[in-house]
Enzyme design. Sequence first.
Site, mmCIF file in Angstrom:
data_model
loop_
_atom_site.group_PDB
_atom_site.id
_atom_site.type_symbol
_atom_site.label_atom_id
_atom_site.label_comp_id
_atom_site.label_asym_id
_atom_site.label_seq_id
_atom_site.Cartn_x
_atom_site.Cartn_y
_atom_site.Cartn_z
ATOM 1 N N ASP A 1 0.812 -1.214 0.000
ATOM 2 C CA ASP A 1 0.000 0.000 0.000
ATOM 3 C C ASP A 1 0.852 1.274 0.000
ATOM 4 O O ASP A 1 1.889 1.333 0.666
ATOM 5 C CB ASP A 1 -0.852 -0.028 1.285
ATOM 6 C CG ASP A 1 -1.847 1.107 1.372
ATOM 7 O OD1 ASP A 1 -2.805 1.089 0.591
ATOM 8 O OD2 ASP A 1 -1.666 1.996 2.223
ATOM 9 N N GLU B 1 1.317 -0.527 -4.980
ATOM 10 C CA GLU B 1 0.364 0.551 -5.261
ATOM 11 C C GLU B 1 1.104 1.879 -5.233
ATOM 12 O O GLU B 1 1.583 2.310 -4.178
ATOM 13 C CB GLU B 1 -0.745 0.579 -4.193
ATOM 14 C CG GLU B 1 -1.858 1.539 -4.566
ATOM 15 C CD GLU B 1 -2.338 2.422 -3.440
ATOM 16 O OE1 GLU B 1 -1.596 2.679 -2.479
ATOM 17 O OE2 GLU B 1 -3.485 2.882 -3.537
#
Length: 582
Positions: free
Chosen positions: A223, A300
């Site tokens: 993330d 990401e």
Amino acid sequence: MGKLIGIFLIVFAVCHLGYSELDWWENGNFYQIYPRSFKDSNGDGIGDLNGIKEKLDYVKDIGMQGVWLSPIFQSPMADFGYDISDYTKVQPEYGTSDDLLALIEKAHSIGLHLILDFVPNHTSDEHEWFKRSIANDSYYRDFYIWHDGVINATTGARQPPSNWVSQFRYSAWEWNDQRQQYYLHQFGVKQPDLNYRNPNVVEEMKNILRFWLERGVDGFRIDAVPFLFEADIDPATGTYPDEPVIADTSSCPDPNDWCHLNHIYTNSLPEIFDIVYQWRDVVDQWKRDYDTDTKVLLTEAYTSFENLMRMYGDGVHNGSNIPFNFEMMAELNNQSSAEKYDYYVRHWLDNMPQGVYANWVLGNHDNPRLASRFGAQRADLMNIFLQTLPGIAVTYNGEEYGLEDGYVSWEDSVDPQACNADPSTYLKYSRDPERTPFLWDNSKNAGFSTADHTWLPVGQSYENNNIDAQLAAENSHLKIFKQLTALRKSEPAFSSGDYESVVVNNVLLYKRSADTGNTYLMILNIGDQDEVLNLNGLFDDLSGTPEVVLSSLYSGRINGEIVDADSFATKAYNGYVLRWTD
Ligand code: NOJ
């Protein structure tokens, strides 16, 4: 219309594939499950791990190889799991650690690989590390970014150390009474940023990867990579440098919005790459030590194209196996031309380093759904596009059956991005519409849950449009999707074939063929006009009579239908896959 005028671009983009034997993830099909909304097994209105386990055969059936779960770890749920208070425990409303182990086992037993979400940029403020950091416990003191703040020369009041703004709006600094300092949070107030300039933080986070590798997971989606590092304190001022306001504020006038600043000190700093390379070392080392299947990293990063390429590796170090390709998600919309679609395919294929795989991402839990962004009429076209490009496809749960965004009222909104706004503006920020429950059947709550109240309302009318109905129908978005994934798996053209493209008016045509097997032509009529195309002469080696293998739901074509290559009629917004048999 119907004329072959306007062939303004013929391109050759060759992707250097051609590997004889593919590892499980190479050219793979990945599926993102948003656990809270997938399937509730215990009637509390919240999706859970046993629900996912119950539906894993469905995921296999639609042709996936990898499944990425958005975070399922212990969390106060201020950002629905992206605020973790214990990386090694499962959030009780999702189940237990044993449930997760059982899920991993079930996945493996049916040939699926399970990817967990790793959220390294920040913890929850309820994480033990943060509590100890607040308490100035020596080992944890510098686990986060703390600062006294600065004294305003005019007012004499203490204020945050810099003008940095959080992704979720307002200052990225929050005062802590107990420690008498500000801490940095690039996301919500309850998501303090970890300090990657502290080697102990780096090592603790690697241990978390090892903890889950030991339990059999097949990789991690990482993330918020661009946020891992911020500029350090400027010794001249003793504080952090302010970020400049963007040149043209008309696109983002509100100074409380993240987009108002140019994030030169808080985003995509060069230090982020080395950390990704170190994480890759951890998973590669694991594979070597324990002779496991390959463990993969999916990263990401909403960042520049150059940074995405660097995420793959720097020639010396390997990095992310799948640096999410967000170019199309960021750059294409329902007005984009066929040339633009083609441009973004070639941009990635022509520039990626040797020996890596391209990947294509069109949706996720942070963006409006495909069918809402590109128009419901293009739902199949977008899936045809995603599934027939060279490389890895990533599908967000729901996109396989053309699901549109659900409606969520202000009163029902729970996303912090929405709740930080107001009733008149929240829809601009809210991610709830793409997170509403999955539609399984026509029973209560679309078969998602038996609860009277679900965490987000079921956002669409589901009586006639749900998984059961689409499976029972003679044809449906879901059936088209399944045909696509099966084709992709069985035909060499889709695993080792090149990408050759032509744009005619607003239609993108691309050919895929390999040394063996059949040749395929994808025809995507992206525009709003019907077009009749003469397919002869557009590509080398395409002679003979093509047949329709599959097409968009309302194309009016029948699978297996032989077509006239001299004059192939396409409908606006429709996609077609044609086969030339060897
Ligand atoms: C990206 C995640 O996809 C998003 O849902 C989350 O809010 C932020 N990172 C913060 O973790």
